[in-house]
Motif scaffolding. Structure first.
Motif, PDB file in Angstrom:
ATOM      1  N   LEU A 242      40.155  44.713  33.010  1.00  0.00           N
ATOM      2  CA  LEU A 242      41.088  45.208  34.022  1.00  0.00           C
ATOM      3  C   LEU A 242      42.100  46.168  33.407  1.00  0.00           C
ATOM      4  CD1 LEU A 242      42.150  42.306  36.442  1.00  0.00           C
ATOM      5  CD2 LEU A 242      41.122  44.511  37.043  1.00  0.00           C
ATOM      6  N   VAL A 243      42.620  45.817  32.242  1.00  0.00           N
ATOM      7  CA  VAL A 243      43.581  46.691  31.571  1.00  0.00           C
ATOM      8  C   VAL A 243      42.921  48.016  31.217  1.00  0.00           C
ATOM      9  CG1 VAL A 243      45.063  46.974  29.550  1.00  0.00           C
ATOM     10  CG2 VAL A 243      44.925  44.753  30.667  1.00  0.00           C
ATOM     11  N   ALA A 244      41.718  47.945  30.653  1.00  0.00           N
ATOM     12  CA  ALA A 244      41.019  49.157  30.201  1.00  0.00           C
ATOM     13  C   ALA A 244      40.686  50.090  31.361  1.00  0.00           C
ATOM     14  CB  ALA A 244      39.757  48.776  29.443  1.00  0.00           C
ATOM     15  N   SER A 245      40.440  49.529  32.533  1.00  0.00           N
ATOM     16  CA  SER A 245      39.991  50.361  33.651  1.00  0.00           C
ATOM     17  C   SER A 245      41.125  50.827  34.557  1.00  0.00           C
ATOM     18  CB  SER A 245      38.963  49.583  34.495  1.00  0.00           C
ATOM     19  OG  SER A 245      39.545  48.414  35.050  1.00  0.00           O
ATOM     20  N   ARG A 246      42.294  50.171  34.499  1.00  0.00           N
ATOM     21  CA  ARG A 246      43.359  50.506  35.443  1.00  0.00           C
ATOM     22  C   ARG A 246      44.552  51.248  34.825  1.00  0.00           C
ATOM     23  NH1 ARG A 246      39.643  48.339  37.734  1.00  0.00           N
ATOM     24  NH2 ARG A 246      39.723  47.135  39.676  1.00  0.00           N
ATOM     25  N   PHE A 247      44.756  51.098  33.545  1.00  0.00           N
ATOM     26  CA  PHE A 247      45.969  51.632  32.926  1.00  0.00           C
ATOM     27  C   PHE A 247      45.644  52.783  31.978  1.00  0.00           C
ATOM     28  CE2 PHE A 247      46.940  47.394  34.303  1.00  0.00           C
ATOM     29  CZ  PHE A 247      48.253  47.460  34.764  1.00  0.00           C
TER      30      PHE A 247
END
Length: 243
Positions: free
Chosen positions: A95-100
């Motif tokens: 989630l971090v890698a894809s959203r931020f």
């Protein structure tokens, strides 16, 4: 205290920007070299949108699922830049890698590896290494002696881009000033060790101490309360910490 209305957020942003400019000029620095990161954890998307309409572009989130939901809710504002500034769980790196676009809180090589493997955007993720400059057991971050080793782990991931360091100094003002200076020294040491890398970001300083951070070289200050006012307490059953 009441939740700030639109006019309050606009006024608060202007006041914080004025503080940054005054601090930069007092330090003999160009205010344009200091970026304001609005810490929006616990702040609903409506108020974030108000801040964006007032010209704020950088927003920082501490909780993965909460932050990812806001990124999606505000996807119609493509100029926003989202920074993840909280502890990262192994099972939430995707989630971090894809959203931020940015991570400020990297403190383990295994997380660097997972972020690098799971980053599928066209642009590499910008990464800051979190340093436990105060030495407090309750805080995340690597010891200063471990900075270069973790930097090597980031550089081994082609989809990550190492940009610098982040710290959460002591709440004691006198101790914080010493720790800000120590972070500035660590930042310069990292730049000397990696002259071929674009090490240009030192993230430190918050609502109460941004002037002291700017005086010692901060390039990003993370401000939440001075913009959005006090946050509602996060429910005790909601967990989004490190594992």
């Amino acid at each position: 205290m009441p939740v700030p209305a639109e006019a309050d957020i606009v006024h608060n942003l202007a006041r914080v920007r004025a503080r940054i400019e005054a601090a930069a000029r007092a330090a003999g620095r160009d205010p344009a070299g200091i970026r304001l990161l609005a810490v929006s954890k616990g702040i609903d998307s409506t108020r974030i949108r108000l801040a964006a309409q007032a010209g704020q572009r950088l927003f920082g989130e501490n909780y993965v699922q909460e932050g990812a939901a806001k990124v999606e809710a505000l996807a119609d504002l493509p100029a926003l830049e989202w920074h993840f500034i909280g502890p990262i769980q192994r099972n939430k790196t995707q989630l971090v890698a894809s959203r931020f676009q940015w991570v400020h809180s990297l403190d383990r090589a295994v997380i660097a590896q997972r972020l690098g493997e799971q980053r599928d955007a066209s642009e590499p993720m910008n990464v800051l290494i979190q340093v436990n400059v105060s030495g407090e057991a309750s805080k995340s971050g690597v010891a200063p002696a471990q900075i270069e080793a973790l930097a090597d782990a980031v550089l081994a991931q082609p989809r990550l881009r190492l940009r610098g360091l982040m710290a959460l100094p002591s709440p004691d003002a006198a101790a914080a000033r010493l720790q800000f200076q120590a972070m500035a020294d660590h930042f310069q040491a990292l730049r000397r060790a990696l002259p071929d890398q674009a090490i240009d970001t030192l993230s430190m300083g918050m609502s109460e101490d941004l002037e002291a951070a700017i005086m010692t070289g901060a390039t990003v200050v993370r401000v939440g309360t001075a913009i959005f006012g006090p946050r509602a307490r996060r429910p005790a059953h909601v967990a989004d910490g490190r594992a």
